[in-house]
Enzyme design. Structure first.
Site, mmCIF file in Angstrom:
data_model
loop_
_atom_site.group_PDB
_atom_site.id
_atom_site.type_symbol
_atom_site.label_atom_id
_atom_site.label_comp_id
_atom_site.label_asym_id
_atom_site.label_seq_id
_atom_site.Cartn_x
_atom_site.Cartn_y
_atom_site.Cartn_z
ATOM 1 C CG HIS A 71 -0.403 -0.001 2.534
ATOM 2 N ND1 HIS A 71 0.013 1.149 3.177
ATOM 3 C CD2 HIS A 71 -0.175 -1.017 3.420
ATOM 4 C CE1 HIS A 71 0.461 0.851 4.377
ATOM 5 N NE2 HIS A 71 0.365 -0.458 4.555
ATOM 6 C CG ASP A 73 -2.725 4.101 2.734
ATOM 7 O OD1 ASP A 73 -2.311 3.068 2.170
ATOM 8 O OD2 ASP A 73 -3.602 4.079 3.614
ATOM 9 C CG ASP A 104 2.642 -0.013 7.994
ATOM 10 O OD1 ASP A 104 2.245 -0.643 7.006
ATOM 11 O OD2 ASP A 104 1.871 0.432 8.873
ATOM 12 C CD GLU A 138 -3.219 -1.510 5.242
ATOM 13 O OE1 GLU A 138 -3.390 -2.526 5.962
ATOM 14 O OE2 GLU A 138 -2.652 -0.484 5.675
ATOM 15 C CD GLU A 139 -1.417 2.249 7.612
ATOM 16 O OE1 GLU A 139 -2.158 1.841 8.533
ATOM 17 O OE2 GLU A 139 -0.219 1.898 7.493
ATOM 18 C CD GLU A 166 0.832 -3.970 5.825
ATOM 19 O OE1 GLU A 166 1.760 -3.303 6.330
ATOM 20 O OE2 GLU A 166 -0.292 -3.494 5.573
ATOM 21 C CG HIS A 364 0.976 2.620 12.626
ATOM 22 N ND1 HIS A 364 -0.350 2.257 12.849
ATOM 23 C CD2 HIS A 364 1.219 2.302 11.332
ATOM 24 C CE1 HIS A 364 -0.869 1.741 11.743
ATOM 25 N NE2 HIS A 364 0.087 1.763 10.809
#
Length: 392
Positions: A71, A73, A104, A138-139, A166, A364
């Site tokens: 992804h 984003d 990520d 995705e997030e 992932e 994150h």
């Protein structure tokens, strides 16, 4: 070649960690041109959430294809808590690349492309077609990208038979491989009650009912907490998590409100019977005194796990590759949510895997980084895995 591979990752981190989608698509168009691969850009929900697919056609394109998904984003940053600019992709003297998305999951998307580049240069060919997808949203849950895409005729035309997505970094030598995800339930209790002056003892207030709901939900949570604490072999993905995330309501300090709202984020373990869990929620709402309506911000059914035995030839090929490379892997249930769940939900086996062992888990988090050496080793790992699963 090493400098070039790391350079591509750093350019990707700098150019793609942004709110706007145009630079992401432009960068991937350039990659497709350099790799001499066709590229398609889809907009499953709207033009702000593109989904990009590069395709390397196999010798037997009628066979189900392999999808390498990542992804574009990322989550927001708090720059004041970073020691390096979060969008700078700076590399320090130890070889650590600092940037939002370094783990990520910009690394995986670029490792896919670096592995494909190396395989094409080596003259490799494969039976199965390989699609490399880069998705938005995705997030935020994938509701504007992968979720509608898997229901589209464009996705069905890709003829996907297996997906990679992932995973998570590992501080040890083991690399987790995720074959399943928990079922997400985001539950909202709309609690109505008697309103009035704060100096009175009114019956059936929203606060009383909220207290009962909290008691029941937290008792369930405590059992899961104790189960995890007393069983070293379990990981967080093996138990059900329940967390109160929002409470809303009230007018002012001396007024008993007519309505209070409580939000719970629930992630149901594979051993939970979902209809029974939902029935308990309604039972507790009734026991609290009535006047409670349940809503679901997310309510998806059970998602079948990916088979990790001889019945799944893609798993066999994946495991053979990791064995041959001498990697220590550990099967786990993913604790959060990824786009893999949308593939599994339509019957496509998928594995979550990010080759980032001996790496602190910083997705994150502030100062997210990935060591350049780990990134480059991951490219070699993907070369072997892709070669195996595309030849099944």
């Amino acid at each position: 070649m090493v400098c070039v591979a790391v350079g591509y990752l750093m350019i990707y981190l700098i150019n793609l960690i942004c709110v706007q989608s145009e630079p992401c698509v432009a960068f991937l168009r350039l990659q497709a041109k350099q790799l001499e691969l066709p590229i398609q850009v889809y907009y499953p929900a709207n033009e702000q959430n593109p989904l990009v697919v590069l395709t390397w056609q196999g010798l037997q394109p009628e066979l189900p294809s392999v999808l390498l998904n990542s992804h574009m984003d990322v989550v927001p940053v708090f720059p004041e808590n970073w020691t390096h600019p979060p969008f700078g992709a700076e590399i320090d003297q130890e070889g650590r690349i600092f940037a939002r998305g370094a783990q990520d999951m910009k690394c995986v998307g670029m490792q896919y492309l670096a592995a494909i580049r190396a395989l094409k240069r080596s003259g490799a060919t494969f039976k199965r077609t390989i699609h490399i997808s880069f998705v938005a949203d995705e997030e935020m849950g994938g509701r504007l990208a992968m979720l509608p895409f898997v229901d589209s005729k464009e996705f069905r035309a890709l003829n996907v038979g297996f997906g990679l997505d992932e995973g998570i970094a590992s501080a040890t030598s083991e690399i987790p491989v995720f074959y399943a995800e928990r079922t997400v339930r985001r539950v909202i209790f709309q609690i109505s009650g008697t309103a009035g002056h704060g100096s009175l003892l009114l019956p059936n207030t929203a606060g009383e009912k909220l207290s009962y709901i909290l008691e029941r939900m937290m008792a369930f949570r405590k059992v899961q907490f104790q189960r995890l604490a007393s069983s070293p072999e379990l990981s967080i993905g093996d138990v059900t998590t329940i967390n109160l995330t929002q409470v809303q309501g009230g007018v002012q300090g001396n007024v008993v409100p007519p309505l209070m709202t409580a939000f719970f984020d629930c992630r149901l373990a594979l051993d939970i019977k979902i209809p029974e869990f939902d029935a308990n929620l309604h039972k507790w709402a009734a026991e609290a005194g009535g006047g409670i309506e349940l809503e679901y911000e997310q309510k998806r059914g059970h998602i079948p796990p990916t088979a990790t035995d001889d019945t799944n030839p893609f798993w066999v090929a994946f495991k053979d590759a990791t064995d041959e490379l001498g990697l220590k892997i550990k099967l786990q249930v993913f604790p959060g949510g990824t786009d893999s769940r949308y593939l599994r939900q339509v019957g496509i086996p998928a594995l979550g895997f990010s080759p980032m062992n001996h790496t602190p888990v910083l997705l994150h988090d502030h100062d997210e980084f990935l060591h350049a050496e780990t990134y480059l080793k991951g490219v070699q790992i993907y070369q072997k895995i892709i070669s195996n699963v595309a030849c099944v």
